[in-house]
Design a protein around this motif. Structure first.
Motif, PDB file in Angstrom:
ATOM      1  N   MET A 150       0.822  -1.210   0.000  1.00 53.02           N
ATOM      2  CA  MET A 150       0.000   0.000   0.000  1.00 53.02           C
ATOM      3  C   MET A 150       0.855   1.258   0.000  1.00 53.02           C
ATOM      4  N   ASP A 151       1.974   1.238   0.728  1.00 55.31           N
ATOM      5  CA  ASP A 151       2.812   2.430   0.784  1.00 55.31           C
ATOM      6  C   ASP A 151       3.511   2.697  -0.547  1.00 55.31           C
ATOM      7  N   MET A 154       0.156   3.923  -3.091  1.00 51.60           N
ATOM      8  CA  MET A 154      -0.599   5.120  -2.725  1.00 51.60           C
ATOM      9  C   MET A 154      -0.059   6.401  -3.356  1.00 51.60           C
ATOM     10  N   CYS A 157      -1.296   6.566  -6.846  1.00 50.37           N
ATOM     11  CA  CYS A 157      -2.744   6.793  -6.901  1.00 50.37           C
ATOM     12  C   CYS A 157      -3.076   8.252  -6.643  1.00 50.37           C
ATOM     13  N   VAL A 158      -2.422   8.838  -5.656  1.00 51.51           N
ATOM     14  CA  VAL A 158      -2.660  10.246  -5.334  1.00 51.51           C
ATOM     15  C   VAL A 158      -2.232  11.132  -6.494  1.00 51.51           C
ATOM     16  N   LEU A 170      -6.461  13.740  -0.871  1.00 50.21           N
ATOM     17  CA  LEU A 170      -6.110  13.797   0.541  1.00 50.21           C
ATOM     18  C   LEU A 170      -6.745  14.990   1.237  1.00 50.21           C
ATOM     19  N   GLY A 175      -7.732  12.094   3.349  1.00 52.58           N
ATOM     20  CA  GLY A 175      -7.571  10.971   2.433  1.00 52.58           C
ATOM     21  C   GLY A 175      -8.030   9.640   2.973  1.00 52.58           C
ATOM     22  N   TYR A 178     -10.357   7.844   0.498  1.00 51.41           N
ATOM     23  CA  TYR A 178      -9.623   7.457  -0.709  1.00 51.41           C
ATOM     24  C   TYR A 178      -8.684   6.284  -0.419  1.00 51.41           C
ATOM     25  N   GLN A 179      -7.985   6.351   0.695  1.00 54.77           N
ATOM     26  CA  GLN A 179      -7.105   5.243   1.057  1.00 54.77           C
ATOM     27  C   GLN A 179      -7.887   3.956   1.271  1.00 54.77           C
ATOM     28  N   ALA A 183      -7.317   0.558  -0.811  1.00 53.31           N
ATOM     29  CA  ALA A 183      -7.101  -0.695  -0.080  1.00 53.31           C
ATOM     30  C   ALA A 183      -8.117  -1.755  -0.496  1.00 53.31           C
TER      31      ALA A 183
END
Length: 281
Positions: A150-151, A154, A157-158, A170, A175, A178-179, A183
């Motif tokens: 995820m890190d 992300m 994606c942002v 965010l 965010g 969105y996160q 996920a």
């Protein structure tokens, strides 16, 4: 003879009738259909209300009212009714999106009350593919993103969202929503990327997904890697996953002014079958 019409919020008992309308156009309605198939019509689970327009006692058109306002199989009479209801309830959505003609009519009726919009994209070609291209090899390095990455995904994606929509995802709640959505896509195996030296160079997701059709979204190539052909081979890879694992028809919609993206999608075998429209607030 005048036709008797009415509009109301649908309830769980209306699920069968609502799905019949949604599934009458599985490609255009993929986003809402996928939500309804998972959550039903309960507003808390669905994340919004489903409005139904009835003519002579029969459900004819729908409108999803949540984070997006989405007219579905909406006749001009239904759009007018949905606009009346939307005016009374006030704007709760961050966008209006859907097939271009009813969405344009809906916006014409709502603009005096909800306008101005931050951005209006009146013609976004809807494209579909049902088979793999013969001359574009799938990128072998495009793969599913793991939950422990995820890190890594992300930031890409942002960056994609900010570039596409014009505001950061965010903002507002930091965010969190969105996160959670990212996920969810990662957890369901519908997030794909090519990663080099710990950074994403290409990514895309399969957003909406039903057994009849699915929709690719969030296509992005890191700026320093653009012009190298990664988008075409990357899209071919995601298309292969989609056709093999998700649905027999794969769709997407794209801004008409994005000529390079449209050309890439055509190279991969997507053809234009209609148009969407988006109004962003």
């Amino acid at each position: 003879m005048l036709m008797q019409t009415t509009t109301r919020v649908l309830e769980p008992g209306d699920l069968g009738a609502a799905l019949a309308i949604l599934e009458s156009d599985p490609v255009a309605n993929a986003f809402v259909t996928s939500r309804v198939q998972i959550a039903g019509l309960d507003p808390w689970r669905l994340g919004g209300e489903m409005w139904g327009w009835y003519a002579d006692g029969h459900l004819r058109s729908l409108c999803y009212s949540g984070a997006n306002l989405v007219p579905i199989c909406a006749t001009p009479e239904a759009v007018r009714s949905f606009a009346d209801r939307a005016r009374r309830t006030g704007r709760r959505c961050s966008s209006i999106v859907g097939p271009a003609e009813p969405t344009a009519q809906l916006w014409r009726l709502l603009e005096p009350h909800w306008g101005p919009a931050r951005d209006v994209r009146p013609h976004q070609p809807l494209m579909v593919a049902e088979k793999m291209p013969e001359d574009i090899p799938p990128d072998p390095y495009v793969r599913r993103i793991r939950k422990d990455e995820m890190d890594v995904i992300m930031p890409a994606c942002v960056a994609m969202f900010t570039e596409e929509v014009g505001v950061s995802p965010l903002a507002g709640d930091g965010g969190l929503l969105y996160q959670a959505r990212v996920a969810e896509l990662v957890g369901s195996g519908r997030s794909f990327a090519r990663i080099e030296d710990g950074k994403v160079v290409f990514k895309a997701e399969i957003g909406a997904a039903t057994s009849q059709a699915c929709q690719i979204q969030g296509v992005w190539v890191a700026p320093e890697h653009r012009g190298k052909g990664l988008s075409a081979t990357g899209m071919a890879a995601v298309l292969r996953y989609a056709l093999a694992d998700v649905a027999p028809v794969v769709s997407l919609y794209v801004n008409d002014f994005n000529a390079p993206a449209r050309a890439c999608y055509r190279r991969v075998g997507f053809r234009e079958t209609g148009a969407f429209m988006s109004v962003l607030f």
